[in-house]
Design a protein around this motif. Structure first.
Motif, PDB file in Angstrom:
ATOM      1  N   ILE A   1       8.210  11.421 -29.527  1.00  0.00           N
ATOM      2  CA  ILE A   1       9.155  12.540 -29.433  1.00  0.00           C
ATOM      3  C   ILE A   1       8.755  13.657 -30.396  1.00  0.00           C
ATOM      4  O   ILE A   1       8.748  14.845 -30.040  1.00  0.00           O
ATOM      5  CB  ILE A   1      10.587  12.067 -29.752  1.00  0.00           C
ATOM      6  CG1 ILE A   1      11.105  11.127 -28.669  1.00  0.00           C
ATOM      7  CG2 ILE A   1      11.528  13.268 -29.899  1.00  0.00           C
ATOM      8  CD1 ILE A   1      12.431  10.457 -29.020  1.00  0.00           C
ATOM      9  N   GLY A   2       8.421  13.278 -31.625  1.00  0.00           N
ATOM     10  CA  GLY A   2       8.111  14.272 -32.642  1.00  0.00           C
ATOM     11  C   GLY A   2       6.907  15.123 -32.296  1.00  0.00           C
ATOM     12  O   GLY A   2       6.941  16.354 -32.441  1.00  0.00           O
ATOM     13  N   VAL A   3       5.838  14.483 -31.828  1.00  0.00           N
ATOM     14  CA  VAL A   3       4.637  15.251 -31.488  1.00  0.00           C
ATOM     15  C   VAL A   3       4.905  16.165 -30.296  1.00  0.00           C
ATOM     16  O   VAL A   3       4.530  17.346 -30.302  1.00  0.00           O
ATOM     17  CB  VAL A   3       3.448  14.317 -31.193  1.00  0.00           C
ATOM     18  CG1 VAL A   3       2.236  15.139 -30.755  1.00  0.00           C
ATOM     19  CG2 VAL A   3       3.094  13.494 -32.416  1.00  0.00           C
ATOM     20  N   GLU A   4       5.562  15.637 -29.272  1.00  0.00           N
ATOM     21  CA  GLU A   4       5.829  16.473 -28.102  1.00  0.00           C
ATOM     22  C   GLU A   4       6.779  17.618 -28.452  1.00  0.00           C
ATOM     23  O   GLU A   4       6.665  18.716 -27.891  1.00  0.00           O
ATOM     24  CB  GLU A   4       6.392  15.626 -26.960  1.00  0.00           C
ATOM     25  CG  GLU A   4       5.457  14.534 -26.461  1.00  0.00           C
ATOM     26  CD  GLU A   4       4.081  15.033 -26.045  1.00  0.00           C
ATOM     27  OE1 GLU A   4       3.964  16.205 -25.612  1.00  0.00           O
ATOM     28  OE2 GLU A   4       3.114  14.257 -26.159  1.00  0.00           O
ATOM     29  N   SER A   5       7.688  17.394 -29.385  1.00  0.00           N
ATOM     30  CA  SER A   5       8.567  18.477 -29.835  1.00  0.00           C
ATOM     31  C   SER A   5       7.763  19.579 -30.510  1.00  0.00           C
ATOM     32  O   SER A   5       8.020  20.774 -30.311  1.00  0.00           O
ATOM     33  CB  SER A   5       9.625  17.933 -30.802  1.00  0.00           C
ATOM     34  OG  SER A   5      10.485  17.025 -30.155  1.00  0.00           O
ATOM     35  N   GLU A   6       6.772  19.182 -31.301  1.00  0.00           N
ATOM     36  CA  GLU A   6       5.923  20.182 -31.941  1.00  0.00           C
ATOM     37  C   GLU A   6       5.079  20.926 -30.915  1.00  0.00           C
ATOM     38  O   GLU A   6       4.809  22.124 -31.060  1.00  0.00           O
ATOM     39  CB  GLU A   6       5.045  19.524 -33.002  1.00  0.00           C
ATOM     40  CG  GLU A   6       5.841  19.018 -34.193  1.00  0.00           C
ATOM     41  CD  GLU A   6       4.984  18.594 -35.365  1.00  0.00           C
ATOM     42  OE1 GLU A   6       3.914  19.203 -35.573  1.00  0.00           O
ATOM     43  OE2 GLU A   6       5.379  17.651 -36.076  1.00  0.00           O
ATOM     44  N   MET A   7       4.663  20.222 -29.867  1.00  0.00           N
ATOM     45  CA  MET A   7       3.924  20.887 -28.798  1.00  0.00           C
ATOM     46  C   MET A   7       4.797  21.926 -28.093  1.00  0.00           C
ATOM     47  O   MET A   7       4.298  22.913 -27.551  1.00  0.00           O
ATOM     48  CB  MET A   7       3.424  19.858 -27.781  1.00  0.00           C
ATOM     49  CG  MET A   7       2.458  18.831 -28.343  1.00  0.00           C
ATOM     50  SD  MET A   7       0.888  19.542 -28.848  1.00  0.00           S
ATOM     51  CE  MET A   7       0.158  19.907 -27.268  1.00  0.00           C
ATOM     52  N   LEU A   8       6.099  21.699 -28.115  1.00  0.00           N
ATOM     53  CA  LEU A   8       7.043  22.652 -27.530  1.00  0.00           C
ATOM     54  C   LEU A   8       7.342  23.818 -28.467  1.00  0.00           C
ATOM     55  O   LEU A   8       8.045  24.754 -28.085  1.00  0.00           O
ATOM     56  CB  LEU A   8       8.355  21.936 -27.184  1.00  0.00           C
ATOM     57  CG  LEU A   8       8.323  21.057 -25.935  1.00  0.00           C
ATOM     58  CD1 LEU A   8       9.506  20.098 -25.926  1.00  0.00           C
ATOM     59  CD2 LEU A   8       8.319  21.909 -24.674  1.00  0.00           C
ATOM     60  N   GLY A   9       6.832  23.751 -29.690  1.00  0.00           N
ATOM     61  CA  GLY A   9       7.069  24.817 -30.650  1.00  0.00           C
ATOM     62  C   GLY A   9       8.296  24.620 -31.507  1.00  0.00           C
ATOM     63  O   GLY A   9       8.719  25.544 -32.217  1.00  0.00           O
ATOM     64  N   GLU A  10       8.873  23.411 -31.467  1.00  0.00           N
ATOM     65  CA  GLU A  10      10.052  23.140 -32.286  1.00  0.00           C
ATOM     66  C   GLU A  10       9.663  23.104 -33.769  1.00  0.00           C
ATOM     67  O   GLU A  10       8.583  22.616 -34.125  1.00  0.00           O
ATOM     68  CB  GLU A  10      10.667  21.793 -31.902  1.00  0.00           C
ATOM     69  CG  GLU A  10      11.259  21.752 -30.506  1.00  0.00           C
ATOM     70  CD  GLU A  10      12.497  22.620 -30.386  1.00  0.00           C
ATOM     71  OE1 GLU A  10      13.268  22.697 -31.371  1.00  0.00           O
ATOM     72  OE2 GLU A  10      12.681  23.232 -29.325  1.00  0.00           O
TER      73      GLU A  10
ATOM     74  N   ARG B   1      11.683  18.940 -20.864  1.00  0.00           N
ATOM     75  CA  ARG B   1      11.222  20.238 -21.375  1.00  0.00           C
ATOM     76  C   ARG B   1       9.701  20.325 -21.402  1.00  0.00           C
ATOM     77  O   ARG B   1       9.113  21.341 -21.028  1.00  0.00           O
ATOM     78  CB  ARG B   1      11.794  20.476 -22.770  1.00  0.00           C
ATOM     79  CG  ARG B   1      13.300  20.623 -22.808  1.00  0.00           C
ATOM     80  CD  ARG B   1      13.774  20.846 -24.232  1.00  0.00           C
ATOM     81  NE  ARG B   1      13.206  22.074 -24.774  1.00  0.00           N
ATOM     82  CZ  ARG B   1      12.884  22.237 -26.063  1.00  0.00           C
ATOM     83  NH1 ARG B   1      13.061  21.247 -26.930  1.00  0.00           N
ATOM     84  NH2 ARG B   1      12.382  23.380 -26.482  1.00  0.00           N
ATOM     85  N   ARG B   2       9.067  19.253 -21.843  1.00  0.00           N
ATOM     86  CA  ARG B   2       7.602  19.271 -21.947  1.00  0.00           C
ATOM     87  C   ARG B   2       6.960  19.277 -20.560  1.00  0.00           C
ATOM     88  O   ARG B   2       5.952  19.952 -20.338  1.00  0.00           O
ATOM     89  CB  ARG B   2       7.149  18.053 -22.742  1.00  0.00           C
ATOM     90  CG  ARG B   2       5.659  17.997 -22.981  1.00  0.00           C
ATOM     91  CD  ARG B   2       5.245  18.893 -24.125  1.00  0.00           C
ATOM     92  NE  ARG B   2       3.884  18.535 -24.508  1.00  0.00           N
ATOM     93  CZ  ARG B   2       2.809  19.298 -24.287  1.00  0.00           C
ATOM     94  NH1 ARG B   2       2.930  20.484 -23.727  1.00  0.00           N
ATOM     95  NH2 ARG B   2       1.618  18.887 -24.660  1.00  0.00           N
ATOM     96  N   SER B   3       7.545  18.552 -19.618  1.00  0.00           N
ATOM     97  CA  SER B   3       7.015  18.546 -18.251  1.00  0.00           C
ATOM     98  C   SER B   3       7.094  19.938 -17.643  1.00  0.00           C
ATOM     99  O   SER B   3       6.165  20.383 -16.955  1.00  0.00           O
ATOM    100  CB  SER B   3       7.789  17.546 -17.386  1.00  0.00           C
ATOM    101  OG  SER B   3       7.616  16.224 -17.856  1.00  0.00           O
ATOM    102  N   ARG B   4       8.198  20.624 -17.895  1.00  0.00           N
ATOM    103  CA  ARG B   4       8.336  21.993 -17.394  1.00  0.00           C
ATOM    104  C   ARG B   4       7.274  22.896 -18.014  1.00  0.00           C
ATOM    105  O   ARG B   4       6.661  23.724 -17.329  1.00  0.00           O
ATOM    106  CB  ARG B   4       9.733  22.529 -17.708  1.00  0.00           C
ATOM    107  CG  ARG B   4       9.990  23.931 -17.154  1.00  0.00           C
ATOM    108  CD  ARG B   4      11.335  24.473 -17.597  1.00  0.00           C
ATOM    109  NE  ARG B   4      12.422  23.606 -17.178  1.00  0.00           N
ATOM    110  CZ  ARG B   4      13.279  23.028 -18.013  1.00  0.00           C
ATOM    111  NH1 ARG B   4      13.159  23.213 -19.320  1.00  0.00           N
ATOM    112  NH2 ARG B   4      14.248  22.269 -17.562  1.00  0.00           N
ATOM    113  N   GLN B   5       7.046  22.730 -19.309  1.00  0.00           N
ATOM    114  CA  GLN B   5       6.028  23.530 -19.985  1.00  0.00           C
ATOM    115  C   GLN B   5       4.650  23.297 -19.370  1.00  0.00           C
ATOM    116  O   GLN B   5       3.887  24.239 -19.124  1.00  0.00           O
ATOM    117  CB  GLN B   5       6.004  23.180 -21.475  1.00  0.00           C
ATOM    118  CG  GLN B   5       4.997  23.984 -22.294  1.00  0.00           C
ATOM    119  CD  GLN B   5       4.865  23.456 -23.712  1.00  0.00           C
ATOM    120  OE1 GLN B   5       4.589  22.272 -23.916  1.00  0.00           O
ATOM    121  NE2 GLN B   5       5.078  24.319 -24.699  1.00  0.00           N
TER     122      GLN B   5
END
Length: 276
Positions: free
Chosen positions: A52-61, A108-112
């Motif tokens: 979760i944490g890495v994918e959140s950072e990939m989203l720019g969180e 969110r990440r899939s949409r990105q």
């Protein structure tokens, strides 16, 4: 514009694995989230928190502001401290909080990723705040690799084997094989002019030869070597666990066959882990 064709395999592999993780953990009872995994110091909850944490950072969180406890034995350097923040901040989260955040992150990440229109060669920031900038293609490949490897960590911890031949497995094979020449030639010190054969069977099968040239550099090919210095044979899951540092060679001694120079074989197996 649509996703570049060369990015789609990594995106598909990532999608397959992260959705598998979601299905694995959705029905877990609270106690199951505390089961230990082969990642030092990490439980099932911790592995999912890392994803979760890495994918959140990939989203720019933004990264959480959080001070780590001083008694985490597995946190030994700046990289592990960086990674651990996203994990430790979620250690008090309930099963419902974990599954809800995971599902939202996947959506969110899939949409990105569906809307990704950049070139594969675009230079991007490397996740986890470490190392030089990389290409977008490399970044997505490594995310597919990481998520599939952690899916397997969770499956072993939960006694739910599967997906050893999934799209992510093929990504993992290629990532791990790319590191093999350095393991053999530099880390294990195979002598110039020697060859080492690795024969892997199971859901993913391959035979590769590392050849060490006169300057001590290793190269990889799929041809058979006559009279190799060492031949290592093992199943695919054992290769994965060794190469990802999940188990030490003595822990899988009965699952690895080594022929040839015993000292070189031991040195190669000792150097086999290539992930942090």
């Amino acid at each position: 514009m649509t996703v570049h064709p060369s990015l789609q395999p990594a995106i598909d592999a990532w999608t397959h694995s992260i959705e598998a993780i979601n299905e694995l953990v959705k029905p877990l009872a609270e106690g199951d989230w505390n089961r230990p995994t082969e990642c030092p110091g990490w439980s099932v909850r911790d592995v999912v928190s890392h994803v979760i944490g890495v994918e959140s950072e990939m989203l720019g969180e933004p990264r959480p502001i959080h001070t780590l406890p001083r008694d985490l034995f597995h946190v030994t350097d700046e990289f592990s401290r960086y990674v651990e923040v996203q994990v430790d901040v979620r250690r008090c989260h309930t099963a419902l909080e974990m599954t809800s955040e995971l599902e939202l992150t996947i959506i969110r990440r899939s949409r990105q990723l569906r809307n990704e229109t950049r070139s594969p060669r675009t230079t991007v920031r490397w996740p986890l705040g470490a190392g030089p900038e990389r290409t977008l293609e490399h970044q997505l490949t490594m995310r597919a690799f990481d998520v599939w490897v952690h899916e397997q960590d969770l499956r072993r911890a939960l006694g739910a084997p599967g997906n050893l031949d999934a799209p992510g497995a093929l990504v993992a094979r290629d990532v791990l094989l790319a590191a093999l020449p350095k393991v053999v030639a530099k880390d294990a010190g195979a002598p110039p002019g020697s060859a080492v054969v690795v024969d892997v069977h199971g859901p993913v099968e391959f035979l590769r030869t590392v050849r060490v040239d006169a300057d001590g550099r290793g190269t990889l090919d799929s041809s058979v070597s006559l009279g190799p210095a060492v031949t290592l044979a093992m199943d695919w899951e054992t290769y994965l666990r060794l190469a990802c540092g999940r188990v030490r060679p003595e822990g899988v001694a009965g699952r690895v066959s080594a022929e040839g120079d015993p000292r070189l074989a031991e040195a190669i197996l000792r150097a086999f882990a290539v992930t942090p």
